[in-house]
Enzyme design. Structure first.
Site, PDB file in Angstrom:
ATOM      1  N   CYS A  87       0.827  -1.119  -0.066  1.00 50.48           N
ATOM      2  CA  CYS A  87       0.108  -0.044   0.123  1.00 50.48           C
ATOM      3  C   CYS A  87       0.793   1.193   0.016  1.00 50.48           C
ATOM      4  O   CYS A  87       1.563   1.613  -1.098  1.00 50.48           O
ATOM      5  CB  CYS A  87      -1.103  -0.096   1.056  1.00 50.48           C
ATOM      6  SG  CYS A  87      -2.322   1.115   0.883  1.00 50.48           S
ATOM      7  N   HIS A 195      -3.347  -5.845   0.935  1.00 57.81           N
ATOM      8  CA  HIS A 195      -2.832  -6.244   2.198  1.00 57.81           C
ATOM      9  C   HIS A 195      -2.863  -7.665   2.648  1.00 57.81           C
ATOM     10  O   HIS A 195      -3.622  -8.059   3.244  1.00 57.81           O
ATOM     11  CB  HIS A 195      -3.579  -5.274   3.453  1.00 57.81           C
ATOM     12  CG  HIS A 195      -3.228  -3.943   3.254  1.00 57.81           C
ATOM     13  ND1 HIS A 195      -2.392  -3.099   4.316  1.00 57.81           N
ATOM     14  CD2 HIS A 195      -3.998  -2.731   2.678  1.00 57.81           C
ATOM     15  CE1 HIS A 195      -2.395  -1.955   3.936  1.00 57.81           C
ATOM     16  NE2 HIS A 195      -3.381  -1.672   3.020  1.00 57.81           N
ATOM     17  N   GLU A 197      -0.847  -9.016   4.707  1.00 60.09           N
ATOM     18  CA  GLU A 197      -0.655  -9.128   6.349  1.00 60.09           C
ATOM     19  C   GLU A 197      -2.170  -9.227   7.149  1.00 60.09           C
ATOM     20  O   GLU A 197      -2.243  -9.370   8.004  1.00 60.09           O
ATOM     21  CB  GLU A 197       0.152  -7.958   6.939  1.00 60.09           C
ATOM     22  CG  GLU A 197      -0.344  -6.591   7.025  1.00 60.09           C
ATOM     23  CD  GLU A 197      -0.486  -5.931   5.752  1.00 60.09           C
ATOM     24  OE1 GLU A 197      -1.004  -4.692   5.821  1.00 60.09           O
ATOM     25  OE2 GLU A 197      -0.310  -6.420   4.665  1.00 60.09           O
TER      26      GLU A 197
END
Length: 221
Positions: A87, A195, A197
């Site tokens: 990002c 994302h 994660e």
């Protein structure tokens, strides 16, 4: 794997990345402040997290790209150390010149925050080794300036060299050719707007993102 997470003023996903890395590697990453000038000795992997570095003043990632630590990141990348920018981290990588193109304002001029479908375009990279080419995965997005753009020659080169790692499987932000993530020419730097994660534990609903870090760990180890 000895990893490092670069922290800028305005980063807000640094802890998310750190938790994901510790979960997969069993080792806490070093949290490296943007004013530092050196990475910890023996760093095997570097993550530039999402957020709003320097409040996204000027252009997203433009000020962070000039932080003292980025000279060490560029040197590590040149040595072949894997680097991921997620990002805002992707925006920083384009601003440093480690990746081509730019991240522009979303085509709809709105902040987009939701899970999106992605297609794995290249499963032969350090970052995608745990996926199959053509596989569909789901990662969340959360960005206002995620519209990837480059000139046609650059886009053709990225496509022809297999450097498009992930592509959106649905309309998201207007990115050229639906590009969601790209690799550098050496294959050790990945910029990715979604994302991974945020998809590493069953409580997140899916664990599609965990496989990115597991594949990287296996490849680097």
């Amino acid at each position: 794997m000895k990893s490092a997470v670069i922290v800028f003023p305005g980063s807000n996903c640094d802890r998310d990345v750190a938790v994901a890395l510790e979960l997969v590697t069993g080792r806490k990453p070093a949290m490296v402040w943007h004013r530092d000038t050196e990475l910890p000795d023996g760093t095997d992997f570097i993550a530039l997290p999402g957020g709003f570095s320097y409040g996204d003043y000027l252009r997203s990632g433009a000020m962070a790209a000039r932080s003292p630590i980025m000279a060490a990141v560029r040197q590590a990348a040149a040595r072949g150390v894997p680097v991921i920018g997620i990002c805002n981290g992707f925006q920083v990588l384009t601003e440093t010149g480690l990746l081509p193109g730019a991240l522009m304002r979303n085509a709809g001029l709105s902040f987009v925050c939701r899970p999106v479908r992605l297609k794995v375009e290249n499963s032969q990279s350090l970052f995608t080794a745990a996926y199959d080419s053509g596989e569909e995965v789901v990662f969340p997005v959360a960005h206002h300036d995620g519209n990837y753009q480059a000139d046609e020659a650059t886009l053709d080169r990225l496509e022809g060299e297999g450097r498009v790692a992930f592509r959106y499987g649905e309309p998201v932000n207007g990115s050229a050719r639906d590009i969601a993530g790209i690799l550098n020419d050496a294959g050790n730097v990945l910029g990715l707007m979604p994302h991974p994660e945020r998809m590493v534990e069953a409580a997140h609903g899916r664990i599609d993102g965990r496989r990115l870090f597991e594949g990287l760990l296996e490849t680097v180890a």
